[in-house]
Design an enzyme around this catalytic site. Structure first.
Site, short mmCIF file in Angstrom:
data_model
loop_
_atom_site.label_atom_id
_atom_site.label_comp_id
_atom_site.label_asym_id
_atom_site.label_seq_id
_atom_site.Cartn_x
_atom_site.Cartn_y
_atom_site.Cartn_z
CG ASP A 305 40.37 33.15 39.46
OD1 ASP A 305 40.19 33.08 40.69
OD2 ASP A 305 40.49 34.22 38.84
CD GLU A 340 36.97 31.95 42.75
OE1 GLU A 340 37.32 32.37 43.86
OE2 GLU A 340 37.46 32.37 41.68
#
Length: 587
Positions: A305, A340
């Site tokens: 993330d 990401e």
């Protein structure tokens, strides 16, 4: 540093270089017994005879502020907790004792290490799963097992995954997290898990059986030919900003958090703090966590993330130390690593900038595909053709590293993006200001629910076109769980705090006809190796919809095209709202 079982007892070790004193706190029920620890370089150590497997413990640190000996601190290397975190204002109140509020780490001997090659390879279908929401309403999963990692191993779940051609499940965070402090007064709970506290401890709400439960589930999926990828959060911790709780790193060594020259916390994550990957010991904690899940659970890889944070020191660097350290680690170098590739800080958008071997979420794909089918956008058919063939403009001319997706956990569901032109996040308690305000979506003439057969038919056609586009895309693709059967969040495009029917998949009312379409698309994709191959092809031919070769001037305003490769034909026709995937002639 961790709790190590040795002959006759356990040796505890923890890093806290600036503390004046460290106490190991052992718990027998609610009774706390403190043991003074001895400094050992930047850390502290204590050996306690007579304790072993299952012992519950925490730490207290003494020293000048910000140290607060009233705070019980969780071991950053803990692998199991006795209960989940729950937010309480006293966790952030200096001098308030938190022994009754904070989970205790539990001493656990490691399981026999696994030595399994990764099952997941580039070119497959990744299936993004919110573990709790996925099976909370599943009629075939026993009630006591619903919402847990173990439920993913249920035969009915595995049968569904195989039906739609899943190559790997990507589990949204399953490590222990705490609710953001603004949620409790609203009566809401974090349902996504992107607010972790310690990186190796599994959340007892999702994995009540601990590491063994995860390991057994990974094995069951692997036996069915399905890999497992863990979505991990290393960009920040749930200790938030200076008004946030003191739970672990903040109370032991808050140099873990990046600071500006004036001492203020850097907030490149939008969550209050940012882990400082310029510090070697922070990177070591991350590597220890990855190695733990590979050796102890047998996972295939990881999705990171806001991964740009991992390469900041403070600015983003494509040759950041963490990349070389992972590549040199014998346990990690062959695992799937998915970035990401953005964060909220300056220069945070880094799509295409991660090293060779790293895969990246491709939001350019998402936006260009949606724009084409909505009928707007700058690139039109040309942009869609570039995305279908692997996004060479982003990843270079040889091999695509993109993970292509139309919808993910963050944003509208696939069904909602053709039924809502505007977000409807009122239930989140932020006056509908949260979530993406300008998401590329459309409602086919009626906002939200409709009983007009014509509107419903157009939405169904658009959903099928989007799905067919995804499955016709070369390289690795990702489908968000439930999008194969029309899941809806009723227009909420930021359902992180909706641990309820908004987020839970409604298996009883799923669109079985759409599910069958996806199963057929998956079968076609598996039968056409050219779609799964991440190597970018230079022998592609592009035709107009009338069959004539596509000239450069034909792309402007084109309503579609045909992609021809040996053994493969993909035809996109916007006017007909259709995508055809066929074995092509080898001419």
């Amino acid at each position: 540093m961790t709790a190590t079982i040795e002959a006759g007892g356990v040796t505890f070790a923890v890093r806290a270089p600036a503390a004046a004193a460290l106490w190991l706190c052992l718990f027998d029920g609610e009774v706390e017994n403190r043991v003074a620890m001895t400094r050992d370089g930047d850390g502290w150590r204590a050996h306690v005879a007579g304790v072993g497997e299952g012992a519950r413990y925490g730490f207290r640190a003494e020293g000048n502020a910000p140290f607060d000996s009233a705070k019980l601190l969780v071991d950053p290397h803990a692998t199991e907790l006795d209960r989940a975190f729950a937010y309480d204002p006293r966790l952030a109140e200096y001098g308030a004792d938190t022994a009754a509020l904070v989970p205790k780490a539990m001493v656990r001997a490691p399981l026999p290490p696994l030595d399994l090659p990764p099952l997941t390879r580039a070119g497959g279908l990744i299936y993004e799963v919110n573990v709790r929401g996925f099976t909370m309403l599943h009629p075939d999963v026993p009630a006591a097992q619903r919402g847990t990692v173990a439920a993913l191993a249920h035969p009915a779940v595995i049968a569904h995954l195989r039906k739609i051609g899943v190559d790997a499940v990507e589990l949204m965070p399953i490590t222990a997290w705490i609710d953001e402090r603004h949620l409790t007064p609203l009566g809401l709970r974090n349902a996504w898990g992107y607010n972790p506290v310690v990186p190796m401890a599994l959340d007892p709400r999702l994995v009540p059986g601990g590491l063994r439960e995860l390991r057994d589930t990974v094995a069951a999926l692997r036996a069915a030919g399905i890999g497992t990828i863990l979505d991990l959060v290393f960009n920040h911790t749930g200790e938030s900003d200076l008004l946030g709780p003191t739970l672990s790193l903040r109370g032991l060594d808050d140099t873990a958090y990046a600071r500006a020259p004036d001492g203020t916390l850097i907030n490149d994550t939008g969550t209050g703090n940012t882990l400082d990957f310029a510090r070697g010991w922070v990177r070591a904690l991350v590597r220890d966590s990855l190695r733990h899940f590979v050796a102890q659970a047998g996972v295939d890889g990881f999705r990171f993330d806001l991964a740009t944070v991992m390469a900041r020191g403070p600015g983003f660097a494509a040759d950041a130390p963490i990349f070389a350290e992972i590549a040199a680690d014998p346990l990690l170098r062959d695992r799937v690593m998915i970035a990401e590739p953005w964060d909220t800080g300056p220069g945070g958008y880094q799509l295409g900038a991660f090293p060779e071997g790293w895969w990246e979420w491709n939001d350019r794909y998402r936006d260009d595909v949606r724009s084409f089918w909505r009928g707007d956008g700058d690139g039109g058919a040309g942009a869609l053709a570039t995305r279908l063939s692997g996004s060479s403009d982003v990843f270079g001319a040889e091999r695509t590293r993109g993970v292509s997706f139309v919808a993910a956990h963050d944003g509208f569901t696939l069904a909602d993006l053709v039924a809502h032109a505007e977000r409807h996040n009122h239930a989140n308690g932020e006056d509908n200001r949260d979530g993406h305000g300008g998401e590329i979506a459309w409602n086919n003439g009626v906002e939200g629910a409709s009983d007009d057969p014509a509107v419903l038919a157009r939405r169904a056609t658009d959903a099928r076109a989007l799905l067919a586009t995804l499955f016709a895309t070369r390289g690795t693709i990702m489908l968000c769980a439930g999008d194969e059967f029309g899941r809806t969040q009723r227009g909420n495009n930021n359902a992180y705090a909706q641990d309820n029917a908004t987020l839970w998949l409604d298996w009883a009312r799923r669109d079985v006809a759409l599910e069958e379409v996806v199963a057929e698309l998956a079968a076609r994709r598996r039968a056409l190796p050219a779609l799964r191959d991440p190597a970018l092809r230079h022998d592609a031919r592009w035709n107009r919809l009338d069959g004539a070769p596509m000239r450069d001037s034909d792309w402007d305003g084109a309503e579609g095209f045909e992609l021809r490769l040996p053994g493969l034909s993909v035809t996109v026709d916007r006017a007909a709202r259709a995508v055809r995937i066929e074995p092509g002639r080898d001419d």
